[in-house]
Design an enzyme around this catalytic site. Structure first.
Site, PDB file in Angstrom:
ATOM      1  N   ASP A 150      -4.367  -1.971   1.789  1.00 19.98           N
ATOM      2  CA  ASP A 150      -3.578  -1.734   0.729  1.00 19.98           C
ATOM      3  C   ASP A 150      -4.750  -1.935  -0.517  1.00 19.98           C
ATOM      4  O   ASP A 150      -3.889  -2.763  -1.434  1.00 19.98           O
ATOM      5  CB  ASP A 150      -2.374  -2.678   0.621  1.00 19.98           C
ATOM      6  N   GLU A 153       6.474   4.745   0.723  1.00 23.17           N
ATOM      7  CA  GLU A 153       5.931   3.275   0.149  1.00 23.17           C
ATOM      8  C   GLU A 153       4.708   3.330  -0.627  1.00 23.17           C
ATOM      9  O   GLU A 153       4.181   4.726  -0.770  1.00 23.17           O
ATOM     10  CB  GLU A 153       5.941   2.383   1.103  1.00 23.17           C
TER      11      GLU A 153
HETATM   12  O1  FUB Z   1       0.419  -4.110   4.164  1.00 22.87           O
HETATM   13  C1  FUB Z   1       2.012  -4.452   4.491  1.00 22.87           C
HETATM   14  C2  FUB Z   1       2.508  -3.016   4.217  1.00 22.87           C
HETATM   15  O2  FUB Z   1       2.140  -1.859   5.158  1.00 22.87           O
HETATM   16  C3  FUB Z   1       2.613  -2.526   2.799  1.00 22.87           C
HETATM   17  O3  FUB Z   1       3.264  -3.079   1.844  1.00 22.87           O
HETATM   18  C4  FUB Z   1       2.650  -1.078   3.026  1.00 22.87           C
HETATM   19  O4  FUB Z   1       2.554  -0.099   2.009  1.00 22.87           O
HETATM   20  C5  FUB Z   1       1.983  -0.605   4.236  1.00 22.87           C
HETATM   21  O5  FUB Z   1       0.579  -0.530   4.019  1.00 22.87           O
END
Ligand code: FUB
Length: 317
Positions: free
Chosen positions: A14, A221
């Site tokens: 991320d 997301e």
């Molecule tokens: O890294 C944890 C979660 O996985 C993130 O918040 C999401 O976007 C995905 O990458």
């Protein structure tokens, strides 16, 4: 520029990139092996601290790790799972906005502050009032206003909220129903609270219709916002269809018109990214799970370059 891994000696996911003092600072999630079995709730993403990486030059091979900048133990409202974070500079201070579960296992956004981009960051005692879900992206516009974009489905808990209120039980739109949007809110002047109720980030097709829940291009997301030639680009992950997509608008609040796919599915369930302009070039930071042999929860950060077409479209080169 050839796509390359940024930090092969540890798992960093991320990646949120920002240029401060002409260096590229990268704020990732710090993946680790917790032994928790993989599930749709995301319990296997059990991160406990953040580091910051830095690149001095776009063509430098690997980034340097400047060390740990915030740990779960130092956050008064901590429950578990330090997920995606992002940093903005404002009035000479650096504000890290992060997503984490509180002691009741509910995700909120928190703030930590530092005098330098490399920290150390000190967490405020409580989460942002009225915040929920995950994956904050902090965008500072040319007029100095700071916006936070956030939200994520499934383990990210966005389906538990409507109109910024918690539901009695989660509702996930199905089939031809309108998809759930990310949220955006302008921050107050000291970047500690929302200055307004979060608003939906609508992504619409060429007829103005909100993308449907069964559209493989709908938001899931990993919100990101950047501005190029006066246009606002909202980019995001589609989660279970594993794409990175983008949409554009003339306003930071949208609606954003869907423009296309930026990245095809990578190895590993998640795809997540940031886009940053540095020394006249545009870079895509993202991750995949190739180095860990495909383990979803052990991801490695990468860098690639982006080119714009004459119509403002983006492609990875
Ligand atoms: O890294 C944890 C979660 O996985 C993130 O918040 C999401 O976007 C995905 O990458």
């Amino acid at each position: 520029m050839k796509t390359r891994y940024l930090f092969p000696t540890d798992y960093m996911a991320d990646p949120s990139g920002h240029v401060f003092n002409d260096k590229l600072y990268i704020y990732p999630s710090h993946d680790r092996e917790s032994g928790i079995p993989e599930n749709d709730n995301g319990d296997h993403f059990d991160m406990r601290d953040y580091h910051v990486l830095v690149l001095d030059d776009p063509d430098q091979g690997e980034a340097r790790d400047l060390g740990m900048i915030l740990s779960l133990e130092d956050i008064p409202w901590a429950g578990r799972q330090l997920w995606d974070n992002d940093v903005v500079e404002h009035n000479g201070r650096y504000h890290l906005i992060f997503s984490m579960k509180d002691k009741s296992d509910v995700f909120h956004l928190g703030v930590a502050v530092a005098d330098k981009p490399e920290g150390p960051f000190r967490a405020l005692p409580d989460p942002i009032r009225g915040s929920y879900s995950i994956d904050p992206c902090v965008f500072k516009d040319d007029d100095g206003k700071v916006y936070v974009y956030f939200g994520g489905l499934w383990g990210g808990q966005l389906q538990r909220y409507r109109d910024n209120r918690a539901l009695e039980s989660a509702i996930l739109p199905q089939g031809g129903e309108p998809s759930l949007p990310a949220r955006v809110a302008c921050m107050n002047d000291d970047i500690t609270q929302f200055a307004e109720e979060p608003r939906p980030v609508e992504i619409v097709d060429e007829t103005g219709q909100i993308l449907r829940a069964d559209d493989p291009h709908r938001f899931f997301e990993a919100s990101w916002l950047h501005k190029h030639n006066g246009t606002y680009y909202f980019s995001y992950s589609t989660g279970d269809s594993h794409l990175l997509c983008y949409a554009t608008s003339q306003s930071p609040y949208g609606p954003f018109r869907f423009r296309g796919e930026l990245l095809q599915p990578v190895v590993g369930w998640t795809t997540h990214h940031s886009i940053v302009e540095w020394r006249g070039r545009t870079f895509l930071l993202h991750h995949d799970s190739v180095p860990s042999g495909g383990l979803t929860w052990l991801r490695s950060a990468k860098i690639a370059e982006i080119a714009y077409g004459p119509d403002g479209s983006m492609s990875v080169i």
